[in-house]
Design a protein around this motif. Structure first.
Motif, PDB file in Angstrom:
ATOM      1  N   ARG A  95       0.832  -1.214   0.000  1.00 52.35           N
ATOM      2  CA  ARG A  95       0.000   0.000   0.000  1.00 52.35           C
ATOM      3  C   ARG A  95       0.862   1.257   0.000  1.00 52.35           C
ATOM      4  O   ARG A  95       0.396   2.332  -0.299  1.00 52.35           O
ATOM      5  CB  ARG A  95      -0.953  -0.031   1.206  1.00 52.35           C
ATOM      6  CG  ARG A  95      -2.059  -1.061   1.039  1.00 52.35           C
ATOM      7  CD  ARG A  95      -2.892  -1.223   2.296  1.00 52.35           C
ATOM      8  NE  ARG A  95      -2.102  -1.792   3.376  1.00 52.35           N
ATOM      9  CZ  ARG A  95      -2.508  -1.880   4.643  1.00 52.35           C
ATOM     10  NH1 ARG A  95      -3.689  -1.430   4.975  1.00 52.35           N
ATOM     11  NH2 ARG A  95      -1.742  -2.423   5.561  1.00 52.35           N
ATOM     12  N   GLU A 171      -9.909   0.463  -5.944  1.00 58.62           N
ATOM     13  CA  GLU A 171      -8.990  -0.649  -6.204  1.00 58.62           C
ATOM     14  C   GLU A 171      -9.565  -2.016  -5.843  1.00 58.62           C
ATOM     15  O   GLU A 171      -9.029  -3.045  -6.256  1.00 58.62           O
ATOM     16  CB  GLU A 171      -7.638  -0.442  -5.522  1.00 58.62           C
ATOM     17  CG  GLU A 171      -7.668  -0.336  -4.010  1.00 58.62           C
ATOM     18  CD  GLU A 171      -7.630   1.108  -3.533  1.00 58.62           C
ATOM     19  OE1 GLU A 171      -8.311   1.959  -4.149  1.00 58.62           O
ATOM     20  OE2 GLU A 171      -6.928   1.387  -2.543  1.00 58.62           O
ATOM     21  N   ASP A 219     -13.128  -7.290  -0.039  1.00 58.07           N
ATOM     22  CA  ASP A 219     -11.923  -6.448  -0.152  1.00 58.07           C
ATOM     23  C   ASP A 219     -10.692  -7.333   0.039  1.00 58.07           C
ATOM     24  O   ASP A 219     -10.815  -8.500   0.425  1.00 58.07           O
ATOM     25  CB  ASP A 219     -11.962  -5.341   0.912  1.00 58.07           C
ATOM     26  CG  ASP A 219     -11.107  -4.137   0.522  1.00 58.07           C
ATOM     27  OD1 ASP A 219     -10.479  -4.155  -0.556  1.00 58.07           O
ATOM     28  OD2 ASP A 219     -11.052  -3.171   1.309  1.00 58.07           O
ATOM     29  N   ASP A 220      -9.517  -6.771  -0.232  1.00 60.40           N
ATOM     30  CA  ASP A 220      -8.304  -7.587  -0.051  1.00 60.40           C
ATOM     31  C   ASP A 220      -7.833  -7.611   1.401  1.00 60.40           C
ATOM     32  O   ASP A 220      -7.483  -8.656   1.924  1.00 60.40           O
ATOM     33  CB  ASP A 220      -7.171  -7.123  -0.990  1.00 60.40           C
ATOM     34  CG  ASP A 220      -6.740  -5.688  -0.768  1.00 60.40           C
ATOM     35  OD1 ASP A 220      -7.536  -4.888  -0.239  1.00 60.40           O
ATOM     36  OD2 ASP A 220      -5.600  -5.342  -1.135  1.00 60.40           O
ATOM     37  N   THR A 224      -7.473  -1.856  10.138  1.00 58.64           N
ATOM     38  CA  THR A 224      -8.155  -1.354  11.341  1.00 58.64           C
ATOM     39  C   THR A 224      -9.671  -1.570  11.259  1.00 58.64           C
ATOM     40  O   THR A 224     -10.374  -1.390  12.251  1.00 58.64           O
ATOM     41  CB  THR A 224      -7.921   0.159  11.500  1.00 58.64           C
ATOM     42  OG1 THR A 224      -8.517   0.831  10.378  1.00 58.64           O
ATOM     43  CG2 THR A 224      -6.446   0.484  11.557  1.00 58.64           C
ATOM     44  N   GLY A 225     -10.158  -1.842  10.070  1.00 61.35           N
ATOM     45  CA  GLY A 225     -11.597  -2.071   9.889  1.00 61.35           C
ATOM     46  C   GLY A 225     -12.391  -0.809   9.575  1.00 61.35           C
ATOM     47  O   GLY A 225     -13.598  -0.880   9.310  1.00 61.35           O
ATOM     48  N   THR A 227     -12.416   1.129   6.959  1.00 61.39           N
ATOM     49  CA  THR A 227     -12.976   1.126   5.594  1.00 61.39           C
ATOM     50  C   THR A 227     -14.289   0.352   5.570  1.00 61.39           C
ATOM     51  O   THR A 227     -15.287   0.807   4.995  1.00 61.39           O
ATOM     52  CB  THR A 227     -11.962   0.457   4.620  1.00 61.39           C
ATOM     53  OG1 THR A 227     -10.773   1.240   4.624  1.00 61.39           O
ATOM     54  CG2 THR A 227     -12.520   0.336   3.217  1.00 61.39           C
TER      55      THR A 227
HETATM   56  C1  R5P Z   1      -6.569  -0.407   0.833  1.00 66.96           C
HETATM   57  O1  R5P Z   1      -7.121   0.305   0.022  1.00 66.96           O
HETATM   58  C2  R5P Z   1      -7.049  -1.787   1.126  1.00 66.96           C
HETATM   59  O2  R5P Z   1      -7.653  -2.356   0.033  1.00 66.96           O
HETATM   60  C3  R5P Z   1      -7.999  -1.823   2.326  1.00 66.96           C
HETATM   61  O3  R5P Z   1      -9.228  -1.235   1.962  1.00 66.96           O
HETATM   62  C4  R5P Z   1      -7.411  -1.104   3.508  1.00 66.96           C
HETATM   63  O4  R5P Z   1      -6.113  -1.529   3.727  1.00 66.96           O
HETATM   64  C5  R5P Z   1      -8.240  -1.308   4.739  1.00 66.96           C
HETATM   65  O5  R5P Z   1      -7.681  -0.608   5.798  1.00 66.96           O
HETATM   66  P1  R5P Z   1      -8.524  -0.350   7.100  1.00 66.96           P
HETATM   67  O6  R5P Z   1      -9.121  -1.654   7.531  1.00 66.96           O
HETATM   68  O7  R5P Z   1      -7.519   0.162   8.114  1.00 66.96           O
HETATM   69  O8  R5P Z   1      -9.548   0.685   6.787  1.00 66.96           O
END
Ligand code: R5P
Length: 292
Positions: A95, A171, A219-220, A224-225, A227
């Motif tokens: 990332r 993405e 999602d991939d 932290t959750g 998103t």
């Molecule tokens: C980044 O765009 C990845 O695809 C995930 O959406 C991202 O890493 C999720 O991060 P977090 O859980 O902290 O929001």
């Protein structure tokens, strides 16, 4: 198979051993201990001479693991391994793929350079490729990218009656749209604005009667959750009732499980590229088929 060996590097030794069992390739666990000052003491319990050596290590929580891997891989070459292949179900730092501010390090490129010096080949699963479009842009070695899309689509087919798939950001289309195609259902991809490592905004202009569907966010990575939580909030505002989430790599950091539960996620499912309590989708066979 006597000309190949899988070396499981803790904590990935359990997964590595299972892959070795399925693929019928010889197996050994790397012996790793620490000196009082935290320096590593690493020992191969078997000879590597003339063998194709698969080093198996999922690189979550990566910093110390990277040092260990570089030592281990370079030593394998010194010990006359015929070829050194890294199997990293989760590959980190991807990332960090762009210079966001002057003076920053584009870690994805640097790590790829280091790994390219240490091993002859990389096999990984669903790497986070976004602004870097292909692993060959940053690695100087052969790379193979495996995908869990088929496994995820099978899980959806077996567990949901009326699936509708959501990708939380641009993405995520490579997972959301492709999984939807395999399932034979619709997919919508939202947009995300990242305001900080733990702050995101999700936007959608979805116009659908969402309450009729089993909504599955695909999602991939869940880190932290945040998103997923913001995506759930958006979906709820648009009438969704039944929301689940499947991701490939469950980093699941910083109370993310609690956060996701509080947001109202029905099922949370990940693969076991990073083993955790929710890793119901097994990647063992996927890797075994690639290397046997
Ligand atoms: C980044 O765009 C990845 O695809 C995930 O959406 C991202 O890493 C999720 O991060 P977090 O859980 O902290 O929001």
């Amino acid at each position: 198979m006597k000309n190949k060996i899988i070396i499981g590097i803790p904590p990935s030794n359990i997964l590595a051993k299972e892959v070795a069992r399925v693929s019928k390739i010889d197996y050994a666990t790397l012996k790793v201990t620490k000196f009082p000052d935290n320096e590593l003491h690493i020992r191969y319990p078997v000879s590597l001479t003339g063998k194709k050596v698969f080093l198996f290590l999922s690189l979550f929580n990566p910093n110390e693991k990277i040092v260990e891997l570089l030592f281990t891989a370079m030593a394998a070459k010194e010990m006359k391994a015929k070829k050194v292949v890294l199997i990293a179900p989760y590959f980190p730092y991807l990332r960090e793929d762009k210079l966001f501010h002057k003076g920053e390090i584009v870690s994805a490129r640097i790590l790829a350079k280091l790994i390219s010096k240490a091993v002859d080949e990389l096999i990984t699963i669903d790497p986070h490729l976004h602004r870097i479009k292909s692993l060959s842009e940053i690695f100087d070695i052969k790379t193979q990218k495996l995908s869990c899309n088929k496994l995820i689509s099978n899980y959806i087919k077996n567990n949901y009656k009326k699936p509708l798939i959501i990708g939380p950001d641009k993405e995520s289309y490579q997972w959301a749209r492709n999984v939807a195609k395999l399932v034979g259902c619709e997919a919508y991809v939202f947009t995300k604005k990242r305001l900080g490592s733990e702050k995101v905004k999700i936007h959608s202009d979805i116009k659908k009667d969402l309450k009729k569907y089993d909504i599955i966010i695909v999602d991939d990575i869940i880190s932290t959750g945040h998103t997923i939580v913001k995506t759930v909030n958006n979906l709820k505002r648009n009438g969704a009732k039944n929301i689940s989430c499947i991701c490939v790599h469950g980093l699941l950091l910083k109370n993310s499980m609690k956060r996701l539960k509080k947001a109202g996620i029905k099922d949370l499912v990940t693969t076991n590229t990073i083993p955790n309590l929710r890793s119901k989708i097994q990647i063992n066979q996927l890797i075994a088929e690639k290397i046997k």
